[in-house]
Design a protein around this motif. Structure first.
Motif, short mmCIF file in Angstrom:
data_model
loop_
_atom_site.label_atom_id
_atom_site.label_comp_id
_atom_site.label_asym_id
_atom_site.label_seq_id
_atom_site.Cartn_x
_atom_site.Cartn_y
_atom_site.Cartn_z
N SER A 143 9.03 9.54 -2.86
CA SER A 143 8.14 8.38 -2.92
C SER A 143 8.59 7.49 -4.06
O SER A 143 9.18 7.95 -5.04
N THR A 144 8.32 6.21 -3.93
CA THR A 144 8.71 5.24 -4.96
C THR A 144 7.51 4.61 -5.63
O THR A 144 7.67 3.73 -6.48
N ILE A 145 6.31 5.06 -5.25
CA ILE A 145 5.09 4.52 -5.84
C ILE A 145 3.97 5.52 -5.65
O ILE A 145 4.02 6.37 -4.75
N ASP A 146 2.96 5.43 -6.49
CA ASP A 146 1.79 6.30 -6.38
C ASP A 146 1.14 6.09 -5.02
O ASP A 146 0.87 4.95 -4.62
N GLN A 147 0.85 7.17 -4.31
CA GLN A 147 0.29 7.08 -2.96
C GLN A 147 -1.11 6.47 -2.94
O GLN A 147 -1.58 6.03 -1.88
N HIS A 148 -1.78 6.41 -4.08
CA HIS A 148 -3.13 5.85 -4.14
C HIS A 148 -3.16 4.35 -3.85
O HIS A 148 -4.23 3.79 -3.56
N VAL A 149 -2.03 3.67 -3.97
CA VAL A 149 -2.02 2.21 -3.79
C VAL A 149 -2.12 1.81 -2.32
O VAL A 149 -2.45 0.66 -2.02
N PHE A 150 -1.86 2.74 -1.41
CA PHE A 150 -1.91 2.40 0.01
C PHE A 150 -3.35 2.41 0.51
O PHE A 150 -4.21 3.13 0.00
N THR A 151 -3.60 1.63 1.55
CA THR A 151 -4.93 1.59 2.15
C THR A 151 -5.23 2.89 2.89
O THR A 151 -4.32 3.67 3.21
N LYS A 152 -6.50 3.12 3.19
CA LYS A 152 -6.89 4.32 3.93
C LYS A 152 -6.27 4.30 5.34
O LYS A 152 -5.95 5.35 5.89
N GLY A 153 -6.13 3.12 5.89
CA GLY A 153 -5.51 3.01 7.21
C GLY A 153 -4.06 3.47 7.19
O GLY A 153 -3.60 4.19 8.09
N THR A 154 -3.33 3.07 6.15
CA THR A 154 -1.94 3.51 6.00
C THR A 154 -1.89 5.01 5.77
O THR A 154 -1.01 5.70 6.31
N MET A 155 -2.83 5.54 4.99
CA MET A 155 -2.88 6.99 4.76
C MET A 155 -3.09 7.75 6.07
O MET A 155 -2.44 8.76 6.32
N LEU A 156 -4.00 7.27 6.90
CA LEU A 156 -4.25 7.92 8.19
C LEU A 156 -3.01 7.86 9.08
O LEU A 156 -2.69 8.81 9.79
N ASN A 157 -2.31 6.73 9.01
CA ASN A 157 -1.06 6.58 9.75
C ASN A 157 -0.02 7.59 9.27
O ASN A 157 0.66 8.24 10.07
#
Length: 284
Positions: A143-157
């Motif tokens: 990963s190149t960035i903290d996963q918390h920055v992504f939206t919940k929709g992206t997380m579900l994807n």
């Protein structure tokens, strides 16, 4: 070695995997790791089959790639491209300021120093971050960035992509892309009233279809069960639990467990704070 085997281990001094190589010219390093990720995740039988096709073509001989190769290639690229489209949609089209693209580029430290989080070309670098991290869900774990920055929709994807995993006979995990494609083909054949499942004008044995559904159902059951167990377990530090639980929703736990199931290695921080029992569940 870590990239081509989709392991996700790194020894860089960074809080977030390859974050030190996130922006501008550093993405060349990411590009090489991404090529290795795809080579490892797409499967060596597929690569060898196309190598044989090229070799026969040079000799003027006819060579037909196997059904396995066709299904594996189409399903791998299909999952990747659809996943990319969904990720970009959520990060660019979701209103509000909770998306990656809405984050400011410049931050001023306590020392007065100004740092550019997304380099000299923030728009391009943000687009590349989404691209690279989506490819990494194929079982790479970088990963190149903290996963918390992504939206919940992206997380579900990402949860779905990690659950599906890569091609059979590859270094990736998950239920495999071919399993998903067989299930989709079975649904299409049923809707069309066909008695057999077909792919590329070839009939798929009913035993293969049954095993695909079995693998899918078993995988879903395991991921949901382990997620529920970890969600209701206390953290490793009970004192910090009330504070941390505010950000510990079921989607976060599901993200962590799907990453483990797909042998990906991307983390939302749940593993580092879960109890020993939770760690055993994730190992299993």
């Amino acid at each position: 070695m870590s990239a081509i085997n989709n392991a996700g281990f790194d020894i860089f001094e960074s809080d977030c995997s390859l974050a030190a190589f996130r922006n501008d010219w550093n993405i060349i390093f990411q590009l090489f790791t991404m090529i290795e990720i795809i080579i490892g995740g797409i499967g060596y039988p597929l690569i060898f089959d196309y190598y044989e096709k090229i070799r026969h073509k040079r000799k003027g001989l006819k060579y037909n790639t196997s059904l396995f190769t066709k299904v594996a290639l189409c399903s791998y690229l299909g999952v990747l491209l659809i996943g990319l489209a969904i990720s970009y949609t959520y990060e660019f089209c979701v209103p509000g300021n909770e998306t990656l693209v809405s984050l400011p580029n410049e931050f001023v430290l306590e020392t007065g120093q100004t740092i550019k989080v997304f380099g000299e070309h923030p728009t391009f670098n943000k687009c590349w971050i989404i691209f690279y991290n989506t490819v990494s869900t194929r079982s790479a774990g970088f990963s190149t960035i903290d996963q918390h920055v992504f939206t919940k929709g992206t997380m579900l994807n990402y949860i779905v992509m990690m659950f599906v995993g890569g091609s059979p006979s590859s270094t990736a995990g998950g239920i495999r892309t071919t399993t998903l494609m067989v299930i989709i083909a079975a649904f299409i054949s049923t809707f069309k009233g066909r008695s057999h499942t077909t792919l590329f004008k070839k009939t798929i044995p009913n035993e293969t279809v049954k095993n695909s559904f079995l693998a899918f159902i078993l995988g879903v059951f395991i991921v949901i069960l382990v997620s529920i167990i970890i969600y209701y377990l206390p953290t490793s530090n009970p004192v910090e639990q009330p504070i941390y639980k505010q950000d510990w929703d079921l989607v976060s736990v599901l993200y962590e467990v799907s990453s483990a199931f797909g042998t990906v290695g991307l983390s939302y921080g749940v593993t580092s704070l879960t109890s020993s029992y939770g760690l055993v569940a994730i190992i299993i």
